[in-house]
Each structure stands twice: as structure tokens, then as C-alpha cells.
Scaffold this motif. Structure first.
Motif, PDB file in Angstrom:
ATOM      1  N   ASP A  39       0.937  -1.244   0.138  1.00 41.14           N
ATOM      2  CA  ASP A  39      -0.018   0.000   0.054  1.00 41.14           C
ATOM      3  C   ASP A  39       1.109   1.263   0.057  1.00 41.14           C
ATOM      4  O   ASP A  39       1.610   1.589   0.945  1.00 41.14           O
ATOM      5  N   ARG A  40       0.770   1.870  -1.020  1.00 43.57           N
ATOM      6  CA  ARG A  40       1.747   3.025  -1.112  1.00 43.57           C
ATOM      7  C   ARG A  40       1.570   4.332  -0.314  1.00 43.57           C
ATOM      8  O   ARG A  40       2.409   4.763   0.244  1.00 43.57           O
ATOM      9  N   THR A  41       0.292   4.582   0.300  1.00 39.31           N
ATOM     10  CA  THR A  41      -0.092   5.423   1.077  1.00 39.31           C
ATOM     11  C   THR A  41       0.473   4.945   2.564  1.00 39.31           C
ATOM     12  O   THR A  41       1.113   5.823   3.346  1.00 39.31           O
ATOM     13  N   ALA A  42       0.440   3.816   2.810  1.00 35.81           N
ATOM     14  CA  ALA A  42       1.010   3.323   4.223  1.00 35.81           C
ATOM     15  C   ALA A  42       2.507   3.139   4.118  1.00 35.81           C
ATOM     16  O   ALA A  42       3.359   3.664   5.020  1.00 35.81           O
ATOM     17  N   LEU A  43       2.997   3.054   2.972  1.00 36.49           N
ATOM     18  CA  LEU A  43       4.607   3.115   2.986  1.00 36.49           C
ATOM     19  C   LEU A  43       4.878   4.473   3.130  1.00 36.49           C
ATOM     20  O   LEU A  43       6.143   4.678   3.773  1.00 36.49           O
ATOM     21  N   ALA A  44       4.280   5.494   2.592  1.00 40.92           N
ATOM     22  CA  ALA A  44       4.670   6.695   2.688  1.00 40.92           C
ATOM     23  C   ALA A  44       4.598   7.328   4.086  1.00 40.92           C
ATOM     24  O   ALA A  44       5.299   8.044   4.671  1.00 40.92           O
ATOM     25  N   THR A  45       3.312   7.028   4.850  1.00 41.34           N
ATOM     26  CA  THR A  45       3.426   7.217   6.245  1.00 41.34           C
ATOM     27  C   THR A  45       4.527   6.617   6.821  1.00 41.34           C
ATOM     28  O   THR A  45       4.968   7.211   8.239  1.00 41.34           O
ATOM     29  N   TYR A  46       4.798   5.400   6.645  1.00 38.52           N
ATOM     30  CA  TYR A  46       5.975   4.749   7.370  1.00 38.52           C
ATOM     31  C   TYR A  46       7.164   5.365   7.259  1.00 38.52           C
ATOM     32  O   TYR A  46       7.961   5.672   8.197  1.00 38.52           O
ATOM     33  N   CYS A  47       7.681   5.876   6.019  1.00 36.68           N
ATOM     34  CA  CYS A  47       8.498   6.520   5.812  1.00 36.68           C
ATOM     35  C   CYS A  47       8.791   7.895   6.301  1.00 36.68           C
ATOM     36  O   CYS A  47       9.751   8.485   6.991  1.00 36.68           O
ATOM     37  N   ALA A  95       9.079   8.759   1.021  1.00 36.77           N
ATOM     38  CA  ALA A  95       7.740   8.943   1.283  1.00 36.77           C
ATOM     39  C   ALA A  95       7.179   9.835  -0.008  1.00 36.77           C
ATOM     40  O   ALA A  95       5.937   9.232  -0.462  1.00 36.77           O
ATOM     41  N   ALA A  96       7.800  10.840  -0.595  1.00 35.43           N
ATOM     42  CA  ALA A  96       7.130  11.219  -1.580  1.00 35.43           C
ATOM     43  C   ALA A  96       7.142  10.642  -2.918  1.00 35.43           C
ATOM     44  O   ALA A  96       6.004  10.448  -3.553  1.00 35.43           O
ATOM     45  N   ALA A  97       8.211   9.743  -3.267  1.00 36.37           N
ATOM     46  CA  ALA A  97       8.226   8.949  -4.383  1.00 36.37           C
ATOM     47  C   ALA A  97       7.038   7.919  -4.351  1.00 36.37           C
ATOM     48  O   ALA A  97       6.373   7.456  -5.297  1.00 36.37           O
ATOM     49  N   ALA A  98       6.536   7.221  -2.891  1.00 36.67           N
ATOM     50  CA  ALA A  98       5.720   6.147  -2.686  1.00 36.67           C
ATOM     51  C   ALA A  98       4.284   6.901  -3.016  1.00 36.67           C
ATOM     52  O   ALA A  98       3.353   6.298  -3.283  1.00 36.67           O
ATOM     53  N   ASP A  99       4.056   8.140  -2.387  1.00 40.92           N
ATOM     54  CA  ASP A  99       2.770   8.779  -2.510  1.00 40.92           C
ATOM     55  C   ASP A  99       2.733  10.209  -2.571  1.00 40.92           C
ATOM     56  O   ASP A  99       2.990  10.737  -1.531  1.00 40.92           O
ATOM     57  N   PRO A 100       2.925  10.506  -3.880  1.00 41.19           N
ATOM     58  CA  PRO A 100       3.066  12.061  -4.065  1.00 41.19           C
ATOM     59  C   PRO A 100       2.130  12.969  -3.277  1.00 41.19           C
ATOM     60  O   PRO A 100       2.128  13.917  -2.980  1.00 41.19           O
ATOM     61  N   ALA A 101       1.014  12.188  -3.007  1.00 34.51           N
ATOM     62  CA  ALA A 101      -0.330  13.163  -2.324  1.00 34.51           C
ATOM     63  C   ALA A 101       0.074  13.620  -0.969  1.00 34.51           C
ATOM     64  O   ALA A 101      -0.643  14.353  -0.467  1.00 34.51           O
ATOM     65  N   PRO A 114      10.732  17.721  -3.250  1.00 38.11           N
ATOM     66  CA  PRO A 114       9.618  16.986  -2.479  1.00 38.11           C
ATOM     67  C   PRO A 114       9.946  16.785  -1.138  1.00 38.11           C
ATOM     68  O   PRO A 114       9.134  17.101  -0.145  1.00 38.11           O
ATOM     69  N   GLU A 115      11.317  16.238  -0.763  1.00 32.72           N
ATOM     70  CA  GLU A 115      11.701  16.053   0.349  1.00 32.72           C
ATOM     71  C   GLU A 115      11.801  17.384   1.267  1.00 32.72           C
ATOM     72  O   GLU A 115      11.573  17.552   2.539  1.00 32.72           O
ATOM     73  N   ASP A 116      12.076  18.598   0.644  1.00 33.95           N
ATOM     74  CA  ASP A 116      12.162  19.806   1.340  1.00 33.95           C
ATOM     75  C   ASP A 116      10.924  20.416   1.555  1.00 33.95           C
ATOM     76  O   ASP A 116      10.334  20.954   2.449  1.00 33.95           O
ATOM     77  N   ALA A 117       9.989  20.049   0.418  1.00 33.67           N
ATOM     78  CA  ALA A 117       8.435  20.516   0.885  1.00 33.67           C
ATOM     79  C   ALA A 117       7.917  19.815   2.184  1.00 33.67           C
ATOM     80  O   ALA A 117       7.066  20.493   2.820  1.00 33.67           O
ATOM     81  N   LEU A 118       8.210  18.574   2.384  1.00 38.95           N
ATOM     82  CA  LEU A 118       7.870  17.706   3.233  1.00 38.95           C
ATOM     83  C   LEU A 118       8.438  18.346   4.548  1.00 38.95           C
ATOM     84  O   LEU A 118       7.974  18.543   5.560  1.00 38.95           O
ATOM     85  N   ALA A 119       9.631  18.814   4.711  1.00 36.55           N
ATOM     86  CA  ALA A 119      10.378  19.125   5.742  1.00 36.55           C
ATOM     87  C   ALA A 119       9.902  20.617   6.231  1.00 36.55           C
ATOM     88  O   ALA A 119       9.514  21.123   7.386  1.00 36.55           O
ATOM     89  N   PHE A 120       9.811  21.279   5.117  1.00 39.33           N
ATOM     90  CA  PHE A 120       9.399  22.779   5.469  1.00 39.33           C
ATOM     91  C   PHE A 120       8.057  23.340   5.449  1.00 39.33           C
ATOM     92  O   PHE A 120       7.725  24.379   5.871  1.00 39.33           O
ATOM     93  N   PHE A 121       7.258  22.585   4.854  1.00 33.73           N
ATOM     94  CA  PHE A 121       6.212  23.153   4.442  1.00 33.73           C
ATOM     95  C   PHE A 121       4.856  22.206   5.242  1.00 33.73           C
ATOM     96  O   PHE A 121       3.488  22.286   4.738  1.00 33.73           O
ATOM     97  N   ARG A 122       5.014  21.379   6.032  1.00 30.62           N
ATOM     98  CA  ARG A 122       4.043  20.542   6.949  1.00 30.62           C
ATOM     99  C   ARG A 122       3.887  21.254   8.059  1.00 30.62           C
ATOM    100  O   ARG A 122       4.844  21.660   8.894  1.00 30.62           O
TER     101      ARG A 122
END
Lengths: 298, 97
Positions: A39-47, A95-101, A114-122
Motif C-alpha cells: 500500500d503506497r500510502t501506508a509506505l509513505a506514512t511509514y517513511c 515517502a514522496a516517491a511512494a505517495d506524491p499526495a 519534494p523532501e524539502d516540501a515535506l520538511a519545510f511546509f508541513r
């Protein structure tokens, strides 16, 4: 004449280097496809869980820069921070590669990866790190105890993850095991040194241990996402390493002559985005510049 | 063990690089004991992928020549040109000399 004195550093000829060359890409040659049936969403969450633990701990370590009691330890703490930042980058990118959403949407044309977007914009509620990672820094004993608890659990977990069916996670884990072995060694040595040092260093160590020890439980408590991915052969169930982590910690306590701190209730919920004000403050500093310039190039 | 900084002895650090055959002196640092000196050396002097081996030694364990002795120790070899193997012809077909 070179336009920049740094131009020469980027050329492929390495004969100019006195020592360091052959830097390694931990993902070189690794199959980056998501394994079938995962499950790509679960993998992203896990990462994100694994990556946020590293990112937030790294930031707390980085806050030590120029504040450590000795020059040598200042550099040591920065080294630990950079190791974890490297792990965080690979894991957030995965995480971004597994589930871009899962990646926050930035203005069109933004060059932010994407990894910077996750770090800086959440916002804080989207972070999935354990509460131990976000606790504000204290004295030197505090960072020693936090690093010991964090690295002991993460080392045991990444050791299992080396056989993940996700080859990217396996590669990140293989890299991380070497790094965390050093982190645990560093923290264990200083734990012993402070415990057997002066009356004051011993006292400070006990204060830090009493405050942080209860928080370690969250590192070895299984979240439903972790359970599902462990069952799929991709993740590692942290509860299965709790025993071996305790053995390591008990050894450190025994040689240091320190009693295991009494159990105490500790806040949890970090894996589901429940965090303290302390994380909000950390993120404000971490994210402020990037958020002010969402289309900036760095 | 970890008293005032002034109590920490000075260590000299030697690193063997990836392409190097021998350990080279790279600098010095302070540490409370030998084990932590090795850790400090790793953290301070091998951050840029330099080394494959580290030696640390307490600076007070090194016996060094004094600059005052420079002439008696080293000047006498300055005029012994015959100690260098430069007084015979090397055959062209003998490499690596």
C-alpha cells in the motif's frame, strides 16, 4: 583564471585531494520501484515516521552548534545531526516517491524538491515523529541521554530493516546502522563518563535520565501502520526489538552504576501527529525562511 | 575524569588516508582519556572522508628534538653529498630507480 575558487572542487579529477575522495551514494544501483502488493500510502506514512524521527532529532542536535562544552564535542554533535539529516532526506524523498499526495503543494514553478516540501511546509500535526525527538534541549547530560535512548532503539530497528523488501528502505537502513552504531557508542561513553565523573555530572545525568527515560516507550510501541508494513515484509515491528534495546540500556546503566529510572507516565501520540508546543517552536525556526520564500533557490 | 578543560591533556593526531601508506600528523586536540581522544579525532579530523586509520598519542609522551639542537643534529649531513646514490649512470632499460 577560474571565475570561482570553488570551481576546481567540482571537477572529476580527484588527484588534488589530499585525503578524501570516492564519496558514496547510498542509493547507487538500488531498485527504487515500490514492491508489489504494498500500500503506497501506508509506505509513505511509514517513511514519514522514520524520516521525521531523524529530522526532528537532527534539528535538536543542530541547535547545539556553538553551544557544546568543548570544541570537540561541538563537532561531534554536529556530525550526529548531519548523519540523521541525511537519513531524513532519503526517507522523506522515499515517502514522496511512494505517495506524491503526501507532499504539500507549493506555488507553480517552485524549485523546492519534494523532501524539502515535506520538511519545510508541513504543520506540526502532520509530523509523525515520537515525542522524545521534539523535547527542548537541556544541558549536556540531557543530549547524552536523549541520544542514547534514540540511537539504541533506532539502531535495533534499522538493523531489522536491512532485510526490507523495499530495497530503498533496506539501503537507507544499511547506511544508518553504521551511523547509529557510532551514535550509540558516543552516547554510551558519555553516559558512563558523566555517571562516574563528578558529583555534579552524576546529579545532572540522573535528572536527565528521569525526565527522558519514560519517553523511550513510544519508540518501541507499534503503530497500526508499522504493524501492517511489518506484515508485508517492508517494515519492522518496533515492539519486537524492545527486549534487545532494554538489554543494551541495562548494560549501560550497569557499567555506569545508575539505577534504571522509575517508570512514569509519558505523553505519546507523536506517530498520529499529536505534539507539544515545543515542536511548534522548533518548526518555526526550521521552516521560517523556506516558507517566506516558497519559490526561492538555495 | 572530566574536570576543568585545563585538566584535559593534549593529544597529537595521526591519520592514514585512503591512498596513504603511512599515518600523517594532522593536528592536535584535548580529550579526557585515550578512548575519547580517538573518538574526538574521528569527529574532528575525518569528517571529509579522509581516513582509514587513526593514531592518537598524548603530546607529553612524545620526545622531540629541540630547535636549539638543529645545527649539531642536522647540519653535519648537509655536505655529505656522497650519501646520495647519484654517482653512477643508471642504465636506460632499468625502470623504477
Amino acid at each position: 583564471m577560474n571565475d570561482s575558487v570553488y570551481d576546481g572542487l567540482l571537477e572529476t579529477d580527484s588527484s588534488q585531494w589530499a585525503f578524501g575522495t570516492s564519496f558514496e551514494d547510498p542509493l547507487a544501483g538500488v531498485d527504487t520501484t515500490v514492491p508489489a502488493g504494498v500500500d503506497r500510502t501506508a509506505l509513505a506514512t511509514y517513511c514519514l515516521m522514520l524520516g521525521d524521527d531523524a529530522l526532528i532529532t537532527s534539528q535538536r542536535l543542530a541547535e547545539w552548534c556553538s553551544r557544546a562544552p568543548e570544541l570537540e564535542e561541538d563537532i561531534a554533535l554536529a556530525n550526529l545531526a548531519l548523519d540523521l539529516l541525511g537519513q531524513a532526506r532519503l526517507l522523506l524523498a522515499r515517502a514522496a516517491a511512494a505517495d506524491p499526495a503526501c507532499v504539500p503543494v507549493l506555488p507553480a514553478g517552485s524549485p523546492v524538491p519534494p523532501e524539502d516540501a515535506l520538511a519545510f511546509f508541513r504543520d506540526a500535526a502532520a509530523f509523525r515523529n515520537v515525542r522524545l525527538a521534539e523535547v527542548s534541549n537541556g544541558d549536556f547530560a540531557h543530549v547524552v541521554v536523549r541520544t542514547l535512548l534514540f540511537s539504541a532503539a533506532r539502531l535495533a530497528l534499522l538493523d531489522r530493516l536491512r532485510s526490507s523488501r523495499d530495497r530503498v528502505l533496506a539501503a537507507v537502513a544499511a547506511k544508518g546502522v553504521k551511523e547509529l552504531t557510532y551514535h550509540r557508542d558516543w552516547a554510551g561513553r558519555w553516559f558512563l563518563t558523566l555517571a562516574r565523573g563528578t558529583e555534579e555530572s552524576h546529579r545532572r545525568l540522573l535528572v536527565a535520565a528521569d525526565a527522558l527515560w519514560p519517553l523511550r516507550a513510544e519508540l518501541t510501541t507499534t503503530h497500526p501502520v508499522e504493524r501492517a508494513l511489518a506484515a508485508a515484509g517492508v517494515g519492522a515491528d518496533p515492539a519486537t526489538v524492545a527486549g534487545e534495546v532494554d538489554v543494551v540500556l541495562d548494560q549501560v546503566l550497569a557499567v555506569s552504576g545508575v539505577q534504571r529510572p522509575r517508570p512514569a507516565p509519558a505523553p505519546g501520540g507523536g506517530r498520529d501527529g499529536v505534539h507539544s508546543e515545543e515542536l511548534t517552536g522548533l518548526l518555526a525556526q526550521l521552516q521560517g525562511v523556506a516558507r517566506a520564500h516558497p519559490t526561492g533557490r538555495w | 575524569m572530566t574536570g576543568d578543560r585545563r585538566d584535559w591533556p593534549l593529544y597529537e593526531v595521526f591519520v592514514r588516508g585512503k591512498r596513504g601508506l603511512n599515518h600523517v600528523h594532522v593536528g592536535s586536540l584535548h580529550a579526557p582519556d585515550d578512548a575519547l581522544a580517538l573518538r574526538h579525532a574521528r569527529d574532528v579530523y575525518t569528517r571529509r572522508n579522509e581516513g582509514v586509520s587513526i593514531w592518537v598519542v598524548r603530546a607529553d609522551a612524545i620526545t622531540a628534538s629541540s630547535p636549539d639542537e638543529k645545527d649539531p643534529l642536522f647540519a653535519p649531513s648537509g655536505d655529505k653529498v656522497y650519501r646520495h646514490p647519484t654517482f653512477y649512470d643508471i642504465p636506460a632499460h632499468v625502470p623504477h630507480i
